[in-house]
Write a protein that holds these residues in place. Structure first.
Motif, short mmCIF file in Angstrom:
data_model
loop_
_atom_site.label_atom_id
_atom_site.label_comp_id
_atom_site.label_asym_id
_atom_site.label_seq_id
_atom_site.Cartn_x
_atom_site.Cartn_y
_atom_site.Cartn_z
N PHE A 93 2.32 49.20 23.48
CA PHE A 93 2.09 49.37 22.05
C PHE A 93 2.56 50.74 21.59
N GLY A 94 3.40 50.76 20.55
CA GLY A 94 3.88 52.01 19.99
C GLY A 94 3.08 52.42 18.77
N PHE A 95 2.75 53.70 18.72
CA PHE A 95 1.97 54.26 17.61
C PHE A 95 2.80 55.38 17.02
N ILE A 96 3.36 55.16 15.82
CA ILE A 96 4.35 56.09 15.30
C ILE A 96 3.97 56.60 13.92
N GLY A 97 4.48 57.79 13.63
CA GLY A 97 4.23 58.44 12.35
C GLY A 97 4.66 59.89 12.45
N PRO A 98 4.87 60.56 11.32
CA PRO A 98 5.32 61.96 11.35
C PRO A 98 4.19 62.90 11.76
N ASN A 99 4.53 64.16 11.93
CA ASN A 99 3.51 65.17 12.20
C ASN A 99 2.48 65.18 11.08
N GLY A 100 1.22 65.24 11.45
CA GLY A 100 0.16 65.29 10.45
C GLY A 100 -0.29 63.94 9.93
N ALA A 101 0.28 62.85 10.48
CA ALA A 101 -0.08 61.52 9.98
C ALA A 101 -1.43 61.05 10.50
N GLY A 102 -1.90 61.63 11.63
CA GLY A 102 -3.19 61.23 12.18
C GLY A 102 -3.11 60.62 13.57
N LYS A 103 -1.94 60.65 14.21
CA LYS A 103 -1.77 60.02 15.53
C LYS A 103 -2.66 60.68 16.58
N THR A 104 -2.51 61.99 16.73
CA THR A 104 -3.26 62.69 17.78
C THR A 104 -4.76 62.67 17.51
N THR A 105 -5.14 62.79 16.25
CA THR A 105 -6.57 62.71 15.90
C THR A 105 -7.14 61.35 16.28
N THR A 106 -6.38 60.29 15.99
CA THR A 106 -6.81 58.94 16.37
C THR A 106 -6.99 58.84 17.87
N ILE A 107 -6.02 59.34 18.63
CA ILE A 107 -6.08 59.25 20.09
C ILE A 107 -7.26 60.03 20.64
N LYS A 108 -7.46 61.24 20.17
CA LYS A 108 -8.56 62.07 20.68
C LYS A 108 -9.92 61.47 20.31
N THR A 109 -10.01 60.88 19.14
CA THR A 109 -11.27 60.22 18.75
C THR A 109 -11.48 58.97 19.60
N MET A 110 -10.38 58.26 19.86
CA MET A 110 -10.42 57.06 20.68
C MET A 110 -10.93 57.36 22.09
N LEU A 111 -10.61 58.55 22.58
CA LEU A 111 -11.00 58.96 23.94
C LEU A 111 -12.34 59.68 23.96
N ASN A 112 -13.02 59.72 22.83
CA ASN A 112 -14.33 60.37 22.70
C ASN A 112 -14.23 61.89 22.88
N LEU A 113 -13.03 62.44 22.61
CA LEU A 113 -12.85 63.89 22.65
C LEU A 113 -13.17 64.51 21.30
N LEU A 114 -13.14 63.69 20.26
CA LEU A 114 -13.57 64.09 18.92
C LEU A 114 -14.58 63.07 18.42
N ASN A 115 -15.57 63.53 17.66
CA ASN A 115 -16.55 62.62 17.09
C ASN A 115 -16.03 62.03 15.78
N PRO A 116 -16.09 60.71 15.64
CA PRO A 116 -15.64 60.10 14.38
C PRO A 116 -16.62 60.39 13.26
N TYR A 117 -16.11 60.38 12.02
CA TYR A 117 -16.99 60.50 10.87
C TYR A 117 -17.73 59.18 10.67
N THR A 118 -16.98 58.09 10.71
CA THR A 118 -17.57 56.75 10.71
C THR A 118 -16.70 55.85 11.58
N GLY A 119 -17.24 54.69 11.94
CA GLY A 119 -16.46 53.70 12.66
C GLY A 119 -16.91 53.49 14.09
N HIS A 120 -16.35 52.44 14.71
CA HIS A 120 -16.68 52.09 16.08
C HIS A 120 -15.41 51.86 16.88
N ILE A 121 -15.44 52.28 18.13
CA ILE A 121 -14.27 52.13 19.01
C ILE A 121 -14.74 51.58 20.35
#
Length: 295
Positions: free
Chosen positions: A32-60
């Motif tokens: 699966f490819g996850f694409i977007g420019p710098n600042g689009a939210g890719k790395t934030t999504t990945i780090k939240t997905m890995l429980n390295l960042l706490n989400p504001y809302t949502g479930h993973i």
């Protein structure tokens, strides 16, 4: 059950919504490819997905387990954009250190990975180039034969030979059932290796689809060079926007009847003709410049 399941994920930094109400399901065995420019939210999504960042809302859920339970780590491999390794350790010590996190490790496979990626395990991490550090991080991510691999710009810093070795091994693992989540700016890599993609813009998923389906639906890419100037009537009829290249050739995407195209081109003395699939890069640009959205 999905390998990755993200439901209504939001992550804010102050008033900035870095990730804005993302829903994303990724099946087992996908590349699966996850694409977007710098600042689009890719790395934030990945780090939240890995429980390295706490989400504001949502479930993973990762591999069917809520990330808050912290029970998925031994079944995944992760390589961030910049490898975080211990500079004071030798490469062998670094690899052995990561290896101790796993109950069972196939040492023959670890040695095979060292060979594939030309690892000199006698050197200190501090002595390595960025590319060689990335290779060590890749070995550490693959060593446990994970069910899920998560990569954030994994091929940057790697030379072409190592990129070929990396994707050769990833394809082999994927055929054996490993799910791969692959974030990259290199759209040629994404187009070549990924089965499905999601495009993220300003924290929102604006497109999720099968790569082949996206490419096929956008026609073919034509690059031509002629001795005569082309009659613009055909291009205008099909609403074709073409780009001029430095060589004097022009290139454009074509979705119409191929027989009509060949008949049109047959009237000209062609110096050069190339017909290929439309590049994902061109399609990607349309989604950013054209403002296309898809929930």
């Amino acid at each position: 059950m999905k390998a990755i399941s993200i439901n209504r994920l939001c992550k804010n930094y102050g008033k900035l919504a870095a990730v804005d109400n993302i829903n994303l399901d990724i099946s087992y065995g996908d590349f699966f490819g996850f694409i977007g420019p710098n600042g689009a939210g890719k790395t934030t999504t990945i780090k939240t997905m890995l429980n390295l960042l706490n989400p504001y809302t949502g479930h993973i859920k990762i591999l069917g387990k809520d990330i808050k339970l912290n029970q998925f780590q031994k079944d995944i491999g992760y390589v961030p954009g910049e490898a975080s390794l211990y500079d004071n350790l030798r490469v062998k010590e670094q690899i052995n250190y990561f290896g101790r996190f796993f109950d069972k490790l196939d040492q023959d496979y670890v040695n095979e990975l060292k060979t594939i990626f030309l690892i000199d395990d006698r050197k200190k991490i501090s002595e390595l180039s960025l590319g060689n550090k990335k290779k060590v991080a890749i070995v550490c991510a693959l060593m446990n034969k994970p069910k899920l691999l998560i990569f954030d710009e994994v091929s940057n810093s790697l030379d072409p030979m190592m990129q070929k070795a990396l994707f050769g091994e990833l394809l082999r693992l994927n055929k054996l059932g490993t799910t791969i989540f692959f974030s990259s700016h290199n759209l040629e890599e994404v187009q070549t290796y990924c089965k499905n993609i999601a495009i993220i813009r300003e924290g929102k998923i604006i497109k999720k689809d099968n790569v082949k389906k996206i490419i096929d639906s956008n026609g073919i890419q034509i690059t031509i060079k002629t001795k005569q100037k082309l009659n613009p009537g055909f291009l205008q009829k099909h609403n074709i926007k073409h780009d001029e290249m430095g060589t004097g050739a022009i290139t454009f995407a074509y979705k119409g009847d191929v027989d009509e195209l060949i008949y049109y081109l047959s009237k000209y003395k062609l110096e050069y003709l190339r017909i290929t699939d439309v590049k994902l890069e061109n399609i990607f640009d349309e989604y950013y410049e054209g403002g296309s959205d898809e929930s």
